[in-house]
Design an enzyme around this catalytic site. Sequence first.
Site, PDB file in Angstrom:
ATOM      1  N   GLU A 255      59.719 -44.388   7.946  1.00 22.09           N
ATOM      2  CA  GLU A 255      60.851 -45.192   7.492  1.00 22.09           C
ATOM      3  C   GLU A 255      60.740 -45.412   5.984  1.00 22.09           C
ATOM      4  O   GLU A 255      59.679 -45.775   5.483  1.00 22.09           O
ATOM      5  CB  GLU A 255      60.866 -46.534   8.222  1.00 22.09           C
ATOM      6  CG  GLU A 255      62.066 -47.404   7.904  1.00 22.09           C
ATOM      7  CD  GLU A 255      62.056 -48.705   8.684  1.00 22.09           C
ATOM      8  OE1 GLU A 255      63.110 -49.116   9.187  1.00 22.09           O
ATOM      9  OE2 GLU A 255      60.962 -49.318   8.794  1.00 22.09           O
TER      10      GLU A 255
ATOM     11  N   GLU B 111      64.711 -55.167   8.357  1.00 22.45           N
ATOM     12  CA  GLU B 111      64.041 -56.457   8.491  1.00 22.45           C
ATOM     13  C   GLU B 111      64.964 -57.607   8.108  1.00 22.45           C
ATOM     14  O   GLU B 111      64.932 -58.675   8.730  1.00 22.45           O
ATOM     15  CB  GLU B 111      62.783 -56.484   7.616  1.00 22.45           C
ATOM     16  CG  GLU B 111      61.633 -55.637   8.136  1.00 22.45           C
ATOM     17  CD  GLU B 111      60.967 -56.255   9.358  1.00 22.45           C
ATOM     18  OE1 GLU B 111      61.171 -57.458   9.613  1.00 22.45           O
ATOM     19  OE2 GLU B 111      60.246 -55.525  10.062  1.00 22.45           O
TER      20      GLU B 111
ATOM     21  N   GLU C 174      65.976 -60.703  10.665  1.00 21.94           N
ATOM     22  CA  GLU C 174      65.572 -62.081  10.391  1.00 21.94           C
ATOM     23  C   GLU C 174      66.733 -63.003  10.047  1.00 21.94           C
ATOM     24  O   GLU C 174      66.603 -64.221  10.166  1.00 21.94           O
ATOM     25  CB  GLU C 174      64.531 -62.107   9.275  1.00 21.94           C
ATOM     26  CG  GLU C 174      63.231 -61.424   9.664  1.00 21.94           C
ATOM     27  CD  GLU C 174      62.081 -61.751   8.733  1.00 21.94           C
ATOM     28  OE1 GLU C 174      62.279 -62.518   7.777  1.00 21.94           O
ATOM     29  OE2 GLU C 174      60.972 -61.229   8.971  1.00 21.94           O
TER      30      GLU C 174
END
Length: 246
Positions: A134, A143, A147
């Site tokens: 990645e 991410e 989140e």
Amino acid sequence: MQLKTSIGLITCRMNTQSNQIETILVQKRYSLAFSEFIHCHYSINSNHSHLIKMFNNMTINERLLIKTLDFDRMWYHIWIETPVYELYHKKYQKFKKNWLIPDNGKKLISLINQAKGSGTLLWEIPKGKPKENESDLACAIREFEEETGIAREDYQILPEFKKSMSYFEGKTEYKHIYFLAVLCKSLEEPNMNLSLQYETRIAEISKISWQNMEAVRFISKRQSLNLEPIIGPAFNFIKNYLRYKH
């Protein structure tokens, strides 16, 4: 020396009421020191200063949890319902070998009792570890959405900005790499909802909040991780971007 790299996304907006630049910060449910201890990222030797420092950086509740010697409760304080049985078994066996078999936890409790003060739960920029193959930017985008719940189409990446910071804890070097984004105009309103509705976010963090520079400085003074050297330049970059954009 072990290197651990995390990639994050500093996402900013112009608060239309206060006319101040703000960024999203998240607060973890547990301290880094607690996570490192539960995952057995420490060494057992005659000098226990590193372990005592680790306990110093935990919250009081985390230290009390370890003193129960109940590894299941410690583990699920981090992982909740996440099925990671192989990793759990490996870490439990190490915890058992280090602390339970020698003296049924007496040494561990003695070391915890030497800790002074207490750590705080960190406010930080949304970030995480990259998956295999990645890219750094793809990791930051993934991410950030995990989140915060904010999708990729809701912000614009500013590719000219990329910053990194590093610090050491014992024998581990932590490196954080950050990209920068600006929120789309339609989502700049101060009452924009930030929720914890997704299970992936509940497992990792306890709070999400928009913070201006004054708040970032205040937070940085109260925790071990200083965010100002990263967020300060990001805010200056955003100011220039908005100035030339208009």
